[in-house]
Design an enzyme around this catalytic site. Structure first.
Site, PDB file in Angstrom:
ATOM      1  N   GLU A   6      -1.524   7.256  -2.850  1.00 41.01           N
ATOM      2  CA  GLU A   6      -1.174   6.930  -4.253  1.00 41.01           C
ATOM      3  C   GLU A   6      -1.679   5.553  -4.681  1.00 41.01           C
ATOM      4  O   GLU A   6      -1.468   5.140  -5.827  1.00 41.01           O
ATOM      5  CB  GLU A   6       0.339   7.014  -4.439  1.00 41.01           C
ATOM      6  CG  GLU A   6       0.821   8.452  -4.486  1.00 41.01           C
ATOM      7  CD  GLU A   6       2.323   8.536  -4.288  1.00 41.01           C
ATOM      8  OE1 GLU A   6       3.045   7.708  -4.876  1.00 41.01           O
ATOM      9  OE2 GLU A   6       2.743   9.422  -3.535  1.00 41.01           O
ATOM     10  N   GLY A   7      -2.285   4.804  -3.780  1.00 40.27           N
ATOM     11  CA  GLY A   7      -2.879   3.521  -4.161  1.00 40.27           C
ATOM     12  C   GLY A   7      -2.031   2.336  -3.765  1.00 40.27           C
ATOM     13  O   GLY A   7      -1.468   2.308  -2.675  1.00 40.27           O
ATOM     14  N   GLY A  31      -5.642  -0.150   5.503  1.00 37.47           N
ATOM     15  CA  GLY A  31      -4.841  -1.318   5.115  1.00 37.47           C
ATOM     16  C   GLY A  31      -5.612  -2.623   5.324  1.00 37.47           C
ATOM     17  O   GLY A  31      -5.509  -3.556   4.529  1.00 37.47           O
ATOM     18  N   ASP A  32      -6.421  -2.675   6.388  1.00 37.51           N
ATOM     19  CA  ASP A  32      -7.213  -3.882   6.658  1.00 37.51           C
ATOM     20  C   ASP A  32      -8.278  -4.068   5.572  1.00 37.51           C
ATOM     21  O   ASP A  32      -8.557  -5.195   5.156  1.00 37.51           O
ATOM     22  CB  ASP A  32      -7.877  -3.779   8.035  1.00 37.51           C
ATOM     23  CG  ASP A  32      -6.875  -3.509   9.144  1.00 37.51           C
ATOM     24  OD1 ASP A  32      -5.709  -3.898   8.985  1.00 37.51           O
ATOM     25  OD2 ASP A  32      -7.249  -2.901  10.154  1.00 37.51           O
ATOM     26  N   SER A  47       0.853  -1.191   0.000  1.00 38.23           N
ATOM     27  CA  SER A  47       0.000   0.000   0.000  1.00 38.23           C
ATOM     28  C   SER A  47       0.885   1.237   0.000  1.00 38.23           C
ATOM     29  O   SER A  47       1.875   1.310   0.737  1.00 38.23           O
ATOM     30  CB  SER A  47      -0.987  -0.013   1.167  1.00 38.23           C
ATOM     31  OG  SER A  47      -0.367  -0.439   2.342  1.00 38.23           O
ATOM     32  N   GLY A  58      -0.295   4.473   0.434  1.00 39.46           N
ATOM     33  CA  GLY A  58      -1.070   5.603   0.958  1.00 39.46           C
ATOM     34  C   GLY A  58      -2.035   6.124  -0.086  1.00 39.46           C
ATOM     35  O   GLY A  58      -2.695   5.354  -0.791  1.00 39.46           O
TER      36      GLY A  58
HETATM   37  O1  LIG Z   1      -1.513  -5.301  15.818  1.00 37.04           O
HETATM   38  P1  LIG Z   1      -1.132  -3.869  15.558  1.00 37.04           P
HETATM   39  O2  LIG Z   1      -0.089  -3.746  14.489  1.00 37.04           O
HETATM   40  O3  LIG Z   1      -0.796  -3.152  16.813  1.00 37.04           O
HETATM   41  O4  LIG Z   1      -2.398  -3.168  14.923  1.00 37.04           O
HETATM   42  C1  LIG Z   1      -3.638  -3.064  15.596  1.00 37.04           C
HETATM   43  C2  LIG Z   1      -4.326  -1.815  15.248  1.00 37.04           C
HETATM   44  O5  LIG Z   1      -4.351  -1.657  13.839  1.00 37.04           O
HETATM   45  C3  LIG Z   1      -5.668  -1.436  13.390  1.00 37.04           C
HETATM   46  O6  LIG Z   1      -6.187  -2.645  12.980  1.00 37.04           O
HETATM   47  C4  LIG Z   1      -5.690  -0.578  12.181  1.00 37.04           C
HETATM   48  O7  LIG Z   1      -5.074  -1.254  11.135  1.00 37.04           O
HETATM   49  C5  LIG Z   1      -6.431  -0.926  14.579  1.00 37.04           C
HETATM   50  O8  LIG Z   1      -7.756  -1.271  14.474  1.00 37.04           O
HETATM   51  C6  LIG Z   1      -5.697  -1.523  15.773  1.00 37.04           C
HETATM   52  O9  LIG Z   1      -6.396  -2.543  16.352  1.00 37.04           O
END
Ligand SMILES: O=P(O)(O)OC[C@H]1O[C@](O)(CO)[C@@H](O)[C@H]1O
Length: 321
Positions: A233-234, A260-261, A229, A231
């Site tokens: 920019e895609g 990102g998720d 990813s 940011g």
């Molecule tokens: O396990 P980590 O890298 O600490 O990431 C957890 C966090 O990242 C996130 O999922 C966002 O990507 C938040 O919801 C938070 O729970």
């Protein structure tokens, strides 16, 4: 079903403040709690896309109880589905004696910027780990793909994701790895089907700030495909079949936590549906942009998703890695 693993689950707390200032005391104007940790967010987006998911990892203590209650509530009535069919979310989390961490996102209402504070997470005992591994082996038998997401709780060995990838290979289940640092480096060496680092994580791994060069390097280190990813920019994908860049039509302002998720959910859904890579990448970019427009991680704005998906520009890089 699609299996998501979140070893370090979190109760995600989002605070909204009028203006975030260092050294100042703040009045919080809004508090939102969600069942979090990256794999749980991925599962919620996958369910909103119509996929049945199972979530596993560790959960414990008072925050763990709240997390499970919220997860059940969102599994029963996910937001942002607007009448669209949604998949199930099955809770296969393993109870532990320790307490699930909180992750705090503070949204500055003036600038729109988010500041993230992630607690380290609980200690996991050897019997708890054994219970997880037993369950993981059973769940793999039903899984069409597995996503391994987020940080490791303290004391869990850095080679853990590599171990989980090898187990999935043995079961014939494709793997997606989304983590950082040494767990990412070790995990890549176990040859996951796909890794989804951001540009900083790729640079940390390879030493190169050129994402294309770094993604090719990550493939040489073992990843079968890399979707990075970039940011606003895609995204960039480097695979055995070619390399592509996908860019959203415009920069969207909002809360990037969980973007990102959402991208991981797009990539996974594309993998199990056998969507061609350019369309898979476009889906990930559109979901990522739509997640920025949602106030919290694990959710996306469906109208923005459809609008961006229709206009994502995908270009192929001339030479595949
Ligand atoms: O396990 P980590 O890298 O600490 O990431 C957890 C966090 O990242 C996130 O999922 C966002 O990507 C938040 O919801 C938070 O729970």
């Amino acid at each position: 079903m699609i299996l998501t693993v979140t070893l370090n689950t979190a109760l995600d707390v989002t605070y909204r403040v009028p203006e975030l200032r260092p050294h100042a005391s703040h009045r919080v104007t809004e508090v939102i709690e969600r069942p979090g940790g990256k794999g749980l967010n991925v599962a919620r987006v996958l369910a909103a896309l119509g996929h049945d998911t199972v979530v596993t990892g560790f959960v414990g203590g008072v925050t763990g109880t709240v997390l499970r209650q919220l997860l059940a509530r969102f599994a029963a009535a996910p937001p942002d589905t607007a009448g669209a069919p949604h998949g199930t979310i099955t809770d296969a989390l393993v109870p532990i004696a320790g307490t699930t961490r909180r992750t705090i996102g503070v949204v500055d209402a003036t600038t729109g910027d988010t500041t993230q504070l992630n607690e380290p997470g609980p200690i996991v005992t050897t019997p708890e780990w054994t219970a997880f591994m037993d369950g993981y082996g059973r769940l793999l038998r039903e899984a069409s793909a597995v996503a391994l997401c987020g940080s490791l709780p303290p004391g869990v060995p850095v080679g853990t994701y590599a171990q989980l990838i090898r187990e999935a290979h043995a079961a014939g289940v494709p793997t997606l790895l989304d983590t950082s640092g040494e767990p990412l480096r070790r995990g890549i060496a176990a040859r996951p089907h796909l890794v989804k680092p951001n540009a900083d994580e790729l640079a940390g791994l390879t030493g190169s700030t050129d994402p294309l060069r770094a993604a090719r390097d990550a493939r040489r280190r073992g990843a079968r495909a890399v979707a990075a990813s970039l940011g606003a920019e895609g995204m960039l994908a480097v695979t055995a079949h070619g390399a592509w860049r996908a860019a959203p039509p415009r920069r969207l302002a909002g809360n990037p936590t969980g973007a990102g998720d959402a991208a991981v959910a797009g990539l996974l859904s594309g993998l199990v549906e056998e969507v061609p890579w350019p369309d898979r990448l476009a889906r990930a970019v559109a979901l990522s942009a739509a997640a920025v427009r949602a106030p919290v991680a694990g959710e996306f704005d469906r109208t923005v998703y459809e609008e961006v998906l229709a206009r994502v520009e995908v270009t192929e890089h001339p030479a595949a890695a």
